[in-house]
Design an enzyme around this catalytic site. Structure first.
Site, PDB file in Angstrom:
ATOM      1  N   HIS A  16      26.819 -23.281 -36.597  1.00  0.00           N
ATOM      2  CA  HIS A  16      26.803 -23.082 -38.049  1.00  0.00           C
ATOM      3  C   HIS A  16      26.891 -21.585 -38.318  1.00  0.00           C
ATOM      4  O   HIS A  16      25.938 -20.859 -38.065  1.00  0.00           O
ATOM      5  CB  HIS A  16      25.501 -23.677 -38.620  1.00  0.00           C
ATOM      6  CG  HIS A  16      25.330 -23.470 -40.095  1.00  0.00           C
ATOM      7  ND1 HIS A  16      24.744 -24.400 -40.914  1.00  0.00           N
ATOM      8  CD2 HIS A  16      25.665 -22.450 -40.927  1.00  0.00           C
ATOM      9  CE1 HIS A  16      24.730 -23.966 -42.162  1.00  0.00           C
ATOM     10  NE2 HIS A  16      25.269 -22.773 -42.192  1.00  0.00           N
ATOM     11  N   CYS A  68      24.231 -15.672 -49.175  1.00  0.00           N
ATOM     12  CA  CYS A  68      23.318 -15.041 -48.234  1.00  0.00           C
ATOM     13  C   CYS A  68      22.194 -14.428 -49.046  1.00  0.00           C
ATOM     14  O   CYS A  68      22.434 -13.539 -49.863  1.00  0.00           O
ATOM     15  CB  CYS A  68      24.041 -13.970 -47.425  1.00  0.00           C
ATOM     16  SG  CYS A  68      22.911 -13.071 -46.339  1.00  0.00           S
ATOM     17  N   ASN A  71      27.994 -19.310 -46.143  1.00  0.00           N
ATOM     18  CA  ASN A  71      28.550 -20.293 -45.224  1.00  0.00           C
ATOM     19  C   ASN A  71      30.073 -20.202 -45.087  1.00  0.00           C
ATOM     20  O   ASN A  71      30.780 -19.949 -46.061  1.00  0.00           O
ATOM     21  CB  ASN A  71      28.221 -21.700 -45.736  1.00  0.00           C
ATOM     22  CG  ASN A  71      26.754 -22.021 -45.605  1.00  0.00           C
ATOM     23  OD1 ASN A  71      26.188 -21.907 -44.531  1.00  0.00           O
ATOM     24  ND2 ASN A  71      26.125 -22.419 -46.706  1.00  0.00           N
TER      25      ASN A  71
END
Lengths: 317, 317
Positions: B212, B245, B254
């Site tokens: 991820h 973030c 992401n």
């Protein structure tokens, strides 16, 4: 010292194209003093190769009307390699006079993009290159070749590998030892990079290949990774990501120099540049053009710049 | 059918985390109907694995107060694998009741981030996981583990490989067969990805590793490339790049699902998803949250969508 990733070179070379490719895309003329200050700050950050301007018609491209002045500011820097884009014999005469180290000649690998970009057929472009090569002969000014739409054409779609190979051979026949594959509209993919780099290594083994990617579809640095995996050492990038994509209003353009340097340094590939200084240069570029640039590292900072635990909210991983 | 790039798997699996990780980061509550419509559109686009919600305190995280309702809308979809983030026993009870396929338990590899994120020491987190594992036993609900700050901590800086390996072993001891390395604040680099993936393949060979990444420093897809080069098949991503973030105001979060799918498909890696449909879902996500998302392919479109020659200006390569 070797890189941290198998196949990657130990050292990479970056040609900064922001002053030309980036600022030429700006809607307004950037003051000559601002351009010179930006190049100076990039030199201070350790960059040594610049596509510094373009010797084009000031009527067609007013942004580059100060080409000779920008060159004059740096032509005595013996440690800097300065190139300029040259579209025709008139531009070549001016570039030679201005003292460039190399002239960058360019044509697209696809016929329709060449027509749209420079208003002539590819064959006519190459005829012009022959004339420029004669002008350059004996001057000490080198020729470099750029292959635009090397990974795809916004009008025609796929661009055949053979077209790129043939163009590289034609450049090599003109005496060029440095050829850039330009991802003009962000159509490069890692698989295409590997395919084209391998084909050119076989077809023109004495030529240094440089790669120029756009981040238009988010994969600019993944394409750089693919190039590095093939041992390609030379990349073009633009500070802060200066220079948009003329085809897509909201899309980003050139790979930001400081993001590329971050990837390289974190991969154990030396560049001779200082990332913090490049981040400062990117901020300077933002101030000059008065709007936010797409660079990511310039916003987030180097990865080991730690935060205070009081300064942040979190969101469960 | 094999991929076009040596070492890449022929097929990849994507877990869509936008409905949880993305929408949980939004400052306001997104209407339940909008969440359900977004997941439905992602299902229609071919995605089959979702981190669909989080069973957390509605007081602490009001964005996820409709966890049971969102689950109820999809729990009968036999072809969809639905996970939810579960921070404690109360959440686990609710998640089991709601019919999740797996509960995702999470702790940070760094002590200070765990403290900041969930307000307890890592050891206390793992004690809680043991209780949840007992609750899950016999219910048919699987456990998955997420290792936050697996590539670096915003407070402590570097995170030792051993800490990540130890945490993966502890997860495996709890019976987990699926562990995600979370690049919580965008500190992953390709070299770290390769190092950590290789170490986990040796330490917990029966565990599927998922990756991820955040694009906070521009290298999210370059990190995915590194994971693919090691044969990692499973990636988490967020449609449009939903989810910011928390550490950097202007930075992105992401990796966008559709940008990752673009990279995968262009690399010859099958995903079972339709890129055009994902681009439409990303636009839907933008409408739902009412602002521009960082996805690139959603703006530029697939690479072979050709333009009209009359529609564009060019800028000499």
């Amino acid at each position: 010292m070797t890189s941290k990733i198998p196949g990657f070179p130990a050292r990479a070379v970056i040609t900064e194209v922001g002053p030309r490719d980036g600022l030429q895309s700006e809607p307004v003329f950037v003051a000559t003093d601002d351009k010179i200050a930006l190049v100076q700050s990039l030199l201070d950050a350790g960059l040594r190769r610049f596509e510094v301007t373009s010797f084009v018609s000031p009527r067609a491209v007013p942004q580059m009307q100060d080409a000779a002045q920008v060159m004059a500011a740096f032509r005595d820097r013996r440690d800097a390699h300065l190139t300029a884009l040259v579209p025709n014999a008139r531009g070549a005469a001016a570039a030679i006079e201005a003292g460039v180290d190399a002239m960058v000649l360019f044509a697209s690998a696809s016929e329709s993009h060449n027509q749209k970009n420079v208003n002539r057929a590819r064959a006519a472009s190459f005829q012009g290159f022959g004339e420029i090569a004669q002008m350059a002969d004996g001057t000490g000014v080198a020729l470099q070749g750029a292959i635009a739409t090397a990974f795809g054409c916004p009008f025609e779609g796929p661009v055949a590998l053979q077209a790129v190979v043939d163009q590289a051979r034609a450049y090599a026949d003109l005496g060029m030892r440095h050829i850039t594959l330009g991802d003009t509209t962000g159509m490069a993919t890692p698989a295409l990079v590997i395919e084209r780099v391998q084909a050119l290594a076989a077809a023109v083994p004495d030529v240094e290949i440089a790669l120029h990617f756009h981040n238009t579809r988010g994969v600019g640095l993944a394409c750089a990774y693919a190039g590095l995996s093939q041992g390609v050492r030379h990349y073009e990038a633009s500070i802060g990501g200066l220079g948009g994509c003329p085809f897509v209003p909201r899309a980003t353009g050139n790979v930001p120099t400081e993001d590329l340097v971050y990837l390289l340094h974190e991969s154990g590939v030396e560049t001779g540049t200082d990332l913090d200084a490049l981040i400062a240069s990117a901020a300077q570029a933002e101030r000059i053009i008065g709007r936010e640039l797409p660079g990511q590292v310039m916003k987030a900072g180097p990865r080991l710049k730690t935060a205070s635990m009081d300064s942040v909210r979190t969101a469960n991983g």
